[in-house]
Scaffold this active site. Structure first.
Site, PDB file in Angstrom:
ATOM      1  N   LYS A   1       0.792  -1.232   0.000  1.00 28.96           N
ATOM      2  CA  LYS A   1       0.000   0.000   0.000  1.00 28.96           C
ATOM      3  C   LYS A   1       0.823   1.280   0.000  1.00 28.96           C
ATOM      4  O   LYS A   1       0.342   2.334  -0.441  1.00 28.96           O
ATOM      5  CB  LYS A   1      -0.935  -0.001   1.214  1.00 28.96           C
ATOM      6  CG  LYS A   1      -2.052  -1.039   1.163  1.00 28.96           C
ATOM      7  CD  LYS A   1      -3.134  -0.661   0.184  1.00 28.96           C
ATOM      8  CE  LYS A   1      -4.363  -1.548   0.307  1.00 28.96           C
ATOM      9  NZ  LYS A   1      -5.454  -1.117  -0.582  1.00 28.96           N
TER      10      LYS A   1
ATOM     11  N   ASP B   1      -8.942  -0.788   6.475  1.00 30.77           N
ATOM     12  CA  ASP B   1      -9.014  -2.041   7.212  1.00 30.77           C
ATOM     13  C   ASP B   1      -7.651  -2.409   7.777  1.00 30.77           C
ATOM     14  O   ASP B   1      -7.488  -3.481   8.357  1.00 30.77           O
ATOM     15  CB  ASP B   1      -9.502  -3.170   6.293  1.00 30.77           C
ATOM     16  CG  ASP B   1     -11.011  -3.123   6.077  1.00 30.77           C
ATOM     17  OD1 ASP B   1     -11.724  -2.943   7.070  1.00 30.77           O
ATOM     18  OD2 ASP B   1     -11.456  -3.265   4.930  1.00 30.77           O
TER      19      ASP B   1
END
Length: 357
Positions: free
Chosen positions: A50, A79
């Protein structure tokens, strides 16, 4: 802009291409020529991919801001991995971070985000609700939403995040070339939450001016298969999500920008159980690849596609044969997801501040 994003990533201290590991035993099991795993267990000091999207998006945001304007608060919902990446980049570039997490996110993931210096708000609801809360908070002064999902009127920053993810695809092409598979993959298997990484993969391989275009298979949890359900209906839909150890894929609505790309570009989609993902993670660990439940989902998805009733038809549809090259995107290491840590093992944060990989 993907080339510019890759150049930017190369300029960051601590950046290096992540490994592309060949696993011959999985090729034998799958009845294909070669299987490679893109191992994202350590990317820019974090145990997931990410950071590629978050770093490029934050860079683009700050490039448009005058220095005298002072620090921003980077707001996001997560999340786990995306929020931690945004928080890390906020700290790296001298900004603040406020991260909204939905109910059910493992406390260890919350601690990891807080360890990056971010303010964390736990939302008593789903990921979609956390996104709505984050968007509201970003309307305040000196705040900006850095979200990896798009909707009408909010597409620019998610687009930058997708551009950042494309660095991963460019690395795969070069690494396959060095491994003697220069023609590229025949199948890429990608885990899907809202679909931004899959959008980057489809865009990369469908936009090359020449060369073989691989099939792309998406994999989701059975409890949060929003893309699979949307494909079945022929339009984007929201599904009610349940609990899953694949926390980073626990999303109920496809990204608005990703959906048309996935609808046109995905060749197949499958949903897998937590048990299937856990087995895949154990098997990858035995082969030397650290993978959390989300990262192991592509192996579970490949197994689901190539076994059981209709397997031969699916193999034919994906144009897989005995000499095919398959790439699995393992998007997170075991450390990224506390659900992947055995009860007898130390918690991830015991490795040091913010769990440096």
């Amino acid at each position: 802009m993907s080339a510019e994003a890759r150049e930017f990533h190369s300029s960051l201290g601590g950046h290096a291409p992540t490994p592309l590991t060949e696993l011959p035993s999985l090729a034998v099991e799958s009845g294909v020529g070669r299987v490679f795993v893109k191992d994202e267990s350590c990317r820019l000091g974090l145990p997931a991919f990410k950071a590629l999207g978050a770093s490029w998006a934050v860079h683009r945001i700050l490039a448009e801001r005058a220095p005298q304007q002072g620090p921003l608060t980077l707001v996001t919902a997560t999340d786990g991995n995306h929020g931690r990446a945004v928080a890390r980049m906020a700290r790296r570039f001298g900004q603040r971070a406020h991260v909204f997490v939905p109910q059910g996110v493992h406390p260890g993931a919350v601690v990891a985000i807080e360890g990056e210096g971010a303010e964390v708000t736990v939302v008593p609801g789903s990921y979609d609700e956390a996104v709505r809360r984050a968007a509201g908070a970003a309307e305040g002064p000196d705040a900006v939403l850095v979200q990896d999902t798009a909707w009408p009127g909010y597409e620019r920053i998610p687009g930058w995040i997708v551009e950042g993810y494309a660095t991963l695809c460019a690395e795969i092409d070069e690494q396959l070339g060095r491994a003697g598979a220069g023609a590229g993959p025949d199948l890429v298997v990608v885990p899907v939450g809202v679909g931004s990484l899959a959008q980057a993969v489809v865009t990369h391989y469908r936009s090359r001016p020449s060369g073989h275009a691989p099939a792309v298979l998406s994999v989701e949890p059975t409890s949060a298969a929003c893309v699979l359900e949307s494909l079945a209906r022929g339009e984007p839909v929201t599904v009610t999500t349940g609990g899953t150890t694949m926390a980073g894929l626990n999303c109920g609505t496809p990204s608005g920008s990703s959906w048309p790309v996935l609808y046109r570009g995905l060749d197949a989609a499958v949903a897998v159980s937590d048990a299937d993902s856990a087995r895949a993670a154990r098997d990858l660990a035995a082969l030397g690849v650290s993978s959390g439940p989300c990262g192991a989902a592509p192996l579970a998805g490949l197994r689901a596609a190539l076994s059981g009733t209709g397997a031969e038809q699916r193999r034919t549809a994906l144009e897989l044969g005995g000499d095919s090259v398959v790439v699995l995107l393992s998007t997170e290491g075991a450390e990224a997801n506390p659900y992947s840590v055995p009860p007898t093992a130390p918690e991830p944060m015991e490795r040091g501040r913010a769990g440096e990989c």
